[in-house]
Design an enzyme around this catalytic site. Structure first.
Site, PDB file in Angstrom:
ATOM      1  N   LYS A   1       8.885  -6.925   0.888  1.00 21.50           N
ATOM      2  CA  LYS A   1       8.029  -8.106   1.016  1.00 21.50           C
ATOM      3  C   LYS A   1       8.180  -9.044  -0.181  1.00 21.50           C
ATOM      4  CE  LYS A   1       4.120  -5.956   1.518  1.00 21.50           C
ATOM      5  NZ  LYS A   1       4.619  -4.554   1.402  1.00 21.50           N
TER       6      LYS A   1
ATOM      7  N   ARG B   1      -4.037  -5.356   5.202  1.00 22.88           N
ATOM      8  CA  ARG B   1      -3.382  -4.101   5.563  1.00 22.88           C
ATOM      9  C   ARG B   1      -4.141  -3.342   6.642  1.00 22.88           C
ATOM     10  NH1 ARG B   1      -0.798  -1.172   0.184  1.00 22.88           N
ATOM     11  NH2 ARG B   1       0.744  -2.780  -0.279  1.00 22.88           N
TER      12      ARG B   1
ATOM     13  N   ARG C   1      13.403   3.124  -8.421  1.00 24.70           N
ATOM     14  CA  ARG C   1      12.896   1.915  -9.092  1.00 24.70           C
ATOM     15  C   ARG C   1      12.186   2.267 -10.399  1.00 24.70           C
ATOM     16  NH1 ARG C   1       8.917  -2.085  -5.836  1.00 24.70           N
ATOM     17  NH2 ARG C   1       7.426  -0.367  -6.126  1.00 24.70           N
TER      18      ARG C   1
ATOM     19  N   ARG D   1       6.525   4.069 -12.079  1.00 26.22           N
ATOM     20  CA  ARG D   1       5.117   4.063 -11.710  1.00 26.22           C
ATOM     21  C   ARG D   1       4.765   5.363 -10.998  1.00 26.22           C
ATOM     22  NH1 ARG D   1       5.865  -1.736  -8.901  1.00 26.22           N
ATOM     23  NH2 ARG D   1       5.640  -3.097 -10.719  1.00 26.22           N
TER      24      ARG D   1
ATOM     25  N   ARG E   1       1.942   7.508   0.742  1.00 26.52           N
ATOM     26  CA  ARG E   1       1.476   6.135   0.915  1.00 26.52           C
ATOM     27  C   ARG E   1       2.003   5.527   2.211  1.00 26.52           C
ATOM     28  NH1 ARG E   1       3.305   4.365  -3.431  1.00 26.52           N
ATOM     29  NH2 ARG E   1       4.723   2.631  -2.983  1.00 26.52           N
TER      30      ARG E   1
END
Length: 231
Positions: free
Chosen positions: A24, A101, A135, A168, A179
């Protein structure tokens, strides 16, 4: 609560939907480059900024994010509407990334704005898990690196400052899958909600005038975006 807002002819209110880590932010960046009249509001960026600053909201949100859970509706609604209010009050175009969401969030948003465009991204779960677990970030600046796509010049260090990169907690494999499962359970009904409303239709190839929602499927943003731009 601000007064309900109806966009003028020269302003647009756009949503970009999709799984966490589904591109996104990348697609939004390309939209902003080609359509600079839009202002970008990212719910994920807002949340992370509150977490970094250890605000009351940030501390509450962090507990959910660390556990791989979605932040509750009431927290997200207040946060995003507060961030969006200055643009809405001036009648400016807005690209909302990562919100709503859930159907509850969508219904709250509709009390504030009229939605013109919905870009829905469908990226395979395995692609997202591979992408996110690769990442790493420079936390003070938010710069993002990927060892498979955009590696740092020196392993483990930020290109500009030389400071250490971190992963993270919500980018670790087990958290990512948790998630995404949460997303499927809470957010897929959101797409069905928009599909059921007048002028909101999912199109798989070849849009037509009047369509407000379109679903784009794929694994690479560079291939998906030209379709978004043409639409």
């Amino acid at each position: 609560m601000t007064e309900a807002y109806s966009p003028e002819e020269d302003s647009r209110f756009a949503l970009i939907l999709g799984k966490p880590g589904g591109g996104k932010g990348t697609i939004s960046g390309k939209i902003l480059t080609d359509f600079p009249q839009f202002h970008h509001v990212s719910s994920g960026d807002i949340l992370r900024e509150h977490v970094r600053q250890e605000t009351t909201l940030g501390k509450q949100a962090y507990r959910y994010m660390q556990a791989g859970k979605l932040v509750p509706d009431e927290l997200m609604i207040g946060l995003v509407l507060e961030e969006s209010a200055p643009y809405l009050s001036r009648g400016e175009s807005l690209l909302l990334d990562g919100f709503p969401r859930t159907v509850v969030q969508a219904q709250a948003l509709e009390q504030e704005v009229s939605i013109d465009i919905i870009v829905n991204l469908e990226i395979p779960t395995d692609t997202i898990v591979e992408r996110l677990t690769d990442r790493w970030i420079h936390e003070p600046s938010g710069r993002i690196y990927s060892y498979g796509y955009k590696p740092p010049q020196t392993h483990g260090l930020d290109d500009l400052t030389g400071e250490p990169l971190i992963q993270r907690p919500d980018d670790q494999p087990e958290t990512v899958r948790a998630r995404l499962l949460q997303y499927d359970e809470a957010t897929l009904p959101l797409v069905q909600y928009y599909e059921s409303k007048p002028l909101h239709h999912t199109i798989n190839g070849g849009g037509k005038d009047g369509d407000v929602l379109k679903t784009f499927r794929g694994t690479q943003s560079d291939i998906i975006y030209p379709q978004v731009k043409d639409w």
